[in-house]
Enzyme design. Sequence first.
Site, PDB file in Angstrom:
ATOM      1  CD  GLU A  36      -1.614  -1.336   1.341  1.00  0.00           C
ATOM      2  OE1 GLU A  36      -1.588  -0.595   2.338  1.00  0.00           O
ATOM      3  OE2 GLU A  36      -2.628  -1.911   0.935  1.00  0.00           O
ATOM      4  CG  ASP A  37      -0.721   3.073  -1.102  1.00  0.00           C
ATOM      5  OD1 ASP A  37      -1.148   1.943  -1.429  1.00  0.00           O
ATOM      6  OD2 ASP A  37      -1.280   3.807  -0.270  1.00  0.00           O
TER       7      ASP A  37
END
Length: 713
Positions: free
Chosen positions: A76-77
Amino acid sequence: MIRLNDITSQILKHNPKANLDIVEKAYVYTAKIHHGQTRLSGEPYLSHPLEAAYVLAKMKMDVVCIAAGFLHDTVEDTDATIEEITSLFGKEVSDIVNGVTKISKIYFATSKQRQAENIRKMILAMSHDIRVILVKLADRLHNMQTLGFQKPEKQYRIARETLDIYAPLAGRMGINWIKSKLEDLCLYYMEPEAYAQIQSQISLRSGENAKIIIDAKKLLEKKLEEVGIKACVKGRDKHFYSIYKKMADQNLDVTQVYDILAFRVIVSSIKDCYAALGHIHAMWKQLQGRFKDYISVPKINMYQSLHTTVFGPFNQRMEIQIRTWEMDKVAEEGIAAHWKYKEGKYPSQNGEEQFAWLRQLLEWQQNLKDPVEFLETVRMDLFPDEVYVFTPKGDVKAFPMGSTPIDFAYSIHSEVGKKCMGARINGKMVPLRHSLTNGDIVEIITSKNQHPNEDWLEFVKTSKARTKIRQWIRNQERDESITLGKDLLEKELLKSNLPVSDFMRNSKLKSVAEQLSIKTAEDLLAQIGFGKISPKQVINRLKPMFGLKEDRPPGIVSKVVGKIIHRKEDHGIKVKGISDILIRYANCCSPLPGEHIVGYITHGHGISIHQDCCKNILHADPERLIEVSWEPLQKERHMAKLRVISSERKGILAELCTVISQKDANITYADVKTTTDQKGITNFSLEVEDFQHLNSIMRTLKKLKSVLIVERV
Ligand code: MN
């Protein structure tokens, strides 16, 4: 900050033979890929995956789960991809990471009570592996612990979501220590005043309570020892949120709640649990209505204990929980207490108990598959029969698996369902028969020209949609039948030269309806349309209301005549009880004159004529079938009256009728009289084409042996 070492030693504590390679590899990868990122607290980002992995290690998770804990934010990051995670750490790890990423992407806009349960179910449904939820809980716990660095609005929103969704999920999993921690943190951010009040009360009273607790504990231990029960008695700290809830639920103030002493008695067997309970009740007065036996009836998350409240030695309320060591472990660790991973392997086939526990945990699960199959892996669909989707406003709705936009539309409102012409799912147009999947955002497009379609019944899954579609179709058919019935009746009235508007008056039709035990005038018209009642029947009942005579019922003669007419092979159809009706020949079986036929009352397109053995008819609604027969085409006909005098003889009438009909004339009226001198006088009314036609008939009649005179009248 937690260090890798803390995690590995935690793992080795409960699993000394663990292979730590994958954990160390995940740590190195995570440290590298999050390098340079920081948390809002200013700490390196790595602190977060480390904390999450540490929580999972404390939960005694297997190395795969802990590796996934390290990696949970990488996709996600950072630039990392699922494919990369799969190739480096294997599919098991990447599936968990993928699951956590998916859940993180959902934005829970609402947290109403009813919604929260659906969201919890959706998260479970999206997690094909229970470890996804455990990683998510570990992630959330650390995020809550560092929530102070967020902006106030975000603090409230995340706390609300945690209290509504994640704390109950932890409870559902039986992981009480995470549930309590989450709840206390939520209280701190959501009800800071109540939190401060409880906190000051605790520090204020801690000194004086401590002595009472120690005294009561000693007394309890001594009493149990005297009766030969080996027990460990613990004073029990209530967590803030449970004090807060008790205040709210029982309408108590904080001092009242805090004055209640709480103990936990842990013994070695179930027998001792009940024995200890008996002695405690014998010793101190029981507070009525507070006893609960969660040993014989465990909670859904398999929590077991005996709960009772007594007035203790200092006349203070004492809440006592009694349970075995095993039960105590389950109460704190929940699912983790049953997590008996062998390194590198899934839970073993003989872990029947673990399975039984999971099975009961999943209270909503209706049609659980074979236990062995379930146990094979912890990867599974927790709710194989349900799908959870969002409205554009963020409400969650649950549907049976395979439901479609039509089901969704009907769940909003039957008007929306009726007019549903399309749907956008996650912003893209989809066909109406598209199956919904978990987490879809569904937007319904309606059109005022749209209406339900019989085809919809093939793919809708909810009973609401099905019922509403059927209902609409039925009403539609009824409307069509009313229109058809009205037409048929009007035409019959016109043909009989009766005043249409008078006869069609609602009050008149209603009284006919009542005579026939039909509810309303509309129902009567519908019955005509369906072919259950003939317009003639209705007219015959209307006539007396206007001082007119009913038509005589057909006598024997016209029955004979009828038979003769129907033997004709000219094209044309006679429908029982109805004339002037739209007829068409069915394409499926194209009946020919002379074949056995049957009529089918269509929806607003008159009657279609089929062979009576046509397969379409065999499956048709029998109520829509109507008797029909072949009939000569009506050419232009003229009325003629004849008198035939014959020597009386049995069967003379039939003989005369046969001759007339062979000559292609219609007999509209016939009567036979016998004179005193044994002669028969038969009066006929005939429909003939012309004079020659009539002459030809007369000549033929005269040739009959028994006929004496044939004359026009
Ligand atoms: Mn995270």
